[in-house]
Each structure stands twice: as C-alpha cells, then as structure tokens.
Design an enzyme around this catalytic site. Structure first.
Site, PDB file in Angstrom:
ATOM      1  CG  ASP A  99      -2.187  -1.050   1.443  1.00 30.05           C
ATOM      2  OD1 ASP A  99      -2.965  -0.554   0.227  1.00 30.05           O
ATOM      3  OD2 ASP A  99      -1.793  -2.248   1.566  1.00 30.05           O
ATOM      4  CB  THR A 187      -5.726  -3.941   1.535  1.00 26.53           C
ATOM      5  OG1 THR A 187      -5.945  -3.022   0.611  1.00 26.53           O
ATOM      6  CG2 THR A 187      -4.235  -4.481   1.992  1.00 26.53           C
TER       7      THR A 187
END
Length: 421
Positions: A99, A187
């Site tokens: 990320d 995610t």
C-alpha cells in the site's frame, strides 16, 4: 492566517495549478538534482495521441500503474514468508508494505513529469513511521522506479507518501485539477493470497471532470470463457492469462491489455489493446449483479422483488444472478466495464464515509465502456462535495453502476420500493 506555513502557487508547463502548503523546516536537496534516468519507457496508447487531449498524462499514468502492479506482485510473493509485513490501521483495514510502496512509487513517478498536479490518495506516512516499515518500503519502491536516485532516503519516501495525504493540499471551492489514487483497492483480498482480486487505481480530474483513468489488476483472468468470477479465481497467479491493465480517456473509450512482466520472462503474451464494452442485457432478471462484501442482498431494496442466486446459471423466476467476487469496489467497476457483470450496487451507510478513490477511476472506465454511474436518485456523483479536500463523496441512498440499458428501470424500482417502506 496559517501559522508556521508558507503558501505557494505551483504551476507547470501544462497549465495546471494548485495551492500547496509547505511546512517551514529545512528541506532536503531538490529531488530532481539527485536523479538520473535509469530507463525511458512510454506505453503505447490504443488511440492516436491527437484524439486524446491528456495523452501525456495517460502515458505517465499507465507506466506508473504497471510498475505499481509489479511492486504488488513482488511484495505479495514475500508477504507470508517475511514476518511483520502485514499490519493493521486503526480502522482495522489491513495495510501492507505494498500500500505504502505503491503510493510512494506513483507519487514519485507522477511528480517527475507533473510536479504541480496534487495527489489525493488513501495513505499518509504517520502509521508507517510508527510501525518502523520505511526500510522495506524503500526497498520495494527502489526495485520498480523508472529512474535511479543516488540515495532514496527515508525523507524521500515519506514525503512522496504524504504528497497524497490528508493535509497536503487545500483545494478550495473552485474546480481543481488533481490525481486520485487508490494504492490497493481490495487489500483484504491482497493479504489472503492470489485468489482474491485487487486493483491499483489512478485517475485524473480536470476542472471537476474525470478525464482519464487506469486500473491494474495483476491476478485478473483474461480468458473470457470463464463463466463466473469464482471459477476465474480458482486459478493462481502463476497460470498463463492472468493480469490486465484497463485505461479510459474521455471521448476515446475504455480499453484493456495484458499486464507486462507479470509472468515468467519466457512466457509469450500479447500486448494488443482490445476495446471494452458493457454487456448487452436489457432485462433486470437477466443481469449479473455484484455488491460489496460488507453488505448483503437482503439489505438492498431490490431484494423485495428478487431473490439472489450465487453464480448460478439456472436462475429462476423472480431471481437474479449474484456474482461472488471477493474484491474491492474498483474491481467491481472493472467487471462492469469489461462486461463480466451488469450491475454493481452499493448502499450508503451513514456511519461509513464513501471515499472518492474507491470510485473515481471506475466511473470513467464504466462511462467510456457505455455504462452509467449515479446515486440512487439518478444524479451524477459530485466529486467536489468535499469542498476543501476532495476525499469524500456523499451519494444519496447509495451508488448504482450499470450497463446503462437497465439503469433507469433499477432506479425506478429503488424509488418505488423506498416510497412504499
């Protein structure tokens, strides 16, 4: 009056402008003075440059997203063997080195060519600093950059991430030009392994309009013969045919091609672009639906009229096909834009804010593929509803994404059911 801050107006050769607030502390030497070109790379677009006003921005976005996807694949391969790579934010959303690495990488890549265009993105460096993860992020970013830095420092990475953070820019109430980035949409799927889909999403807003978008999905199954997303997800990243990049430019359509370098170097893949179109279903009962994993079909108004069958070809009367896609919002936009799903419907909850990066790039990809995106009242989503930061949208009722052919019919169903309740 803004204490301890300097206000500067940045301009670039493209004519874009943005107001940025710089803290008054000594800054490191200018980034450009510490760079030298490692590799010159431009992705060929599927349409002539003269037809695309923002072709330079789109070329840069494609290159950045492709590099970000390779970063994701590399990090995911080591995710379960390297201790400490999976962490939790305060909202319990898993965040990984990928990320932060994607946000830093794309921020650095875009600032190379378009330094004055601000970035609205999901992450900021505060959590990264407190969890001592800067070094692995530097390593992940360094491996994928299109240029070398004599020394990619902690400050370089942290500043690149914070360029898209909450307090980096004040947009004001007038139309603005800015990038919108979701480093990894999906995610939770990313940290579970290769079977769950995830997307790197980047778009550009100019004077309030989304003018281009790029989505990269490293483990998307290209073979269109798969009948369901569940079937497609049964294949691993190592299988041939995985990974696509989708691009859209206002007035030029939506296109997709295979992601480069996602597979072993000996594997031959086609780099040809193909045009994307939404599916042709004209009846709600024939349509293939997808919804957020956090919501149930029973929580949506249409459940009054139709029951849902999961990935079932034998859909009966008063039933609809509900695709079981374990992925984030952007991948569901990708499914509609590519014709694998007909409808993505999301109910807005008062206790949960809807973030712009979860929808912006998907909106232009669906629009340019022939579909439609509105709130449940039929109004276009207002990207400037968050008048200062451009980070939140407030769709009334929720968001409806369709192939366009059944959009008004579904809106009428929602309206009539809501009025009867």
């Amino acid at each position: 009056m803004i204490p301890a801050m300097d206000l500067h107006l940045l301009r670039s050769s493209t004519g874009f402008s943005a107001i940025r607030f710089f803290p008054r502390y000594p800054s490191p030497s200018p980034l450009r003075s510490r760079l030298f070109i490692k590799q010159k790379f431009r992705s060929n677009l599927p349409f002539p440059n003269e037809k695309a006003k923002y072709h330079r921005e789109l070329e840069a976005a494609v290159e950045a997203v492709e590099r970000a996807c390779r970063l994701c694949v590399d990090v995911q391969r080591s995710l379960f063997s390297v201790e400490g790579r999976i962490i939790e934010k305060k909202d319990q959303t898993p965040v990984t080195v990928a990320d932060f690495g994607v946000q830093a990488l794309i921020s650095l890549e875009l600032s190379k060519s378009f330094p004055s265009i601000p970035l609205v993105a999901e992450e900021d460096s505060g959590f990264l600093r407190s969890n001592n993860l800067v070094d692995p992020v530097i390593s992940a970013v360094s491996d994928q950059m299109s240029f070398n830095m004599k020394s990619l420092s902690h400050d370089d990475v942290l500043e690149a991430i914070d360029r898209g953070g909450k307090n980096a820019f004040a947009m004001g109430t007038k139309p603005a030009t800015y990038w919108i980035l979701d480093p990894i949409d999906g995610t939770r799927g990313f940290v579970k392994g290769s079977q769950a889909l995830y997307v790197v999403g980047l778009s550009l807003v100019v004077e309030g309009e989304i003018v281009l978008g790029v989505m990269g999905c490293p483990n998307w199954v290209v073979d269109a013969t798969y009948k369901s997303i569940t079937h497609a997800q049964s294949y691993r990243n190592s299988s041939p045919g995985l990974g696509i990049i989708m691009v859209a430019h206002v007035g030029c359509g939506t296109w997709k091609k295979r992601l480069k370098n996602m597979l072993h170097s000996s594997t031959k893949i086609s780099s040809d672009w193909t045009r994307c179109f939404v599916d042709g279903f004209c009846l709600v009962s024939d349509a293939r639906f997808c919804i957020p994993e956090s919501q149930t079909w029973e929580s949506l108004p249409l459940s009054v009229l139709y029951k849902a069958r999961i990935d079932d070809d034998n859909v009966g009367d008063k039933e609809i096909c509900l695709l079981s896609a374990f992925c984030g919002s952007l991948c569901k936009y990708l499914m509609v834009a590519s014709g694998r799903a007909s409808v993505f419907i999301l109910r807005a909850r008062s206790e949960k804010l809807i973030k712009v990066w979860d929808h912006a790039v998907g909106m232009i990809c669906v629009h340019e593929a022939g579909g439609k995106v509105t709130d449940w009242k039929g109004r276009e989503l207002d990207l400037a509803a968050d008048k200062v930061e451009r980070r939140i949208i407030y769709p009334e009722g929720g968001i409806l994404v369709t192939n366009g052919k059944i959009h008004n019919e579904i809106l009428e169903m929602i309206s009539s059911i809501s009025s009867a309740v």
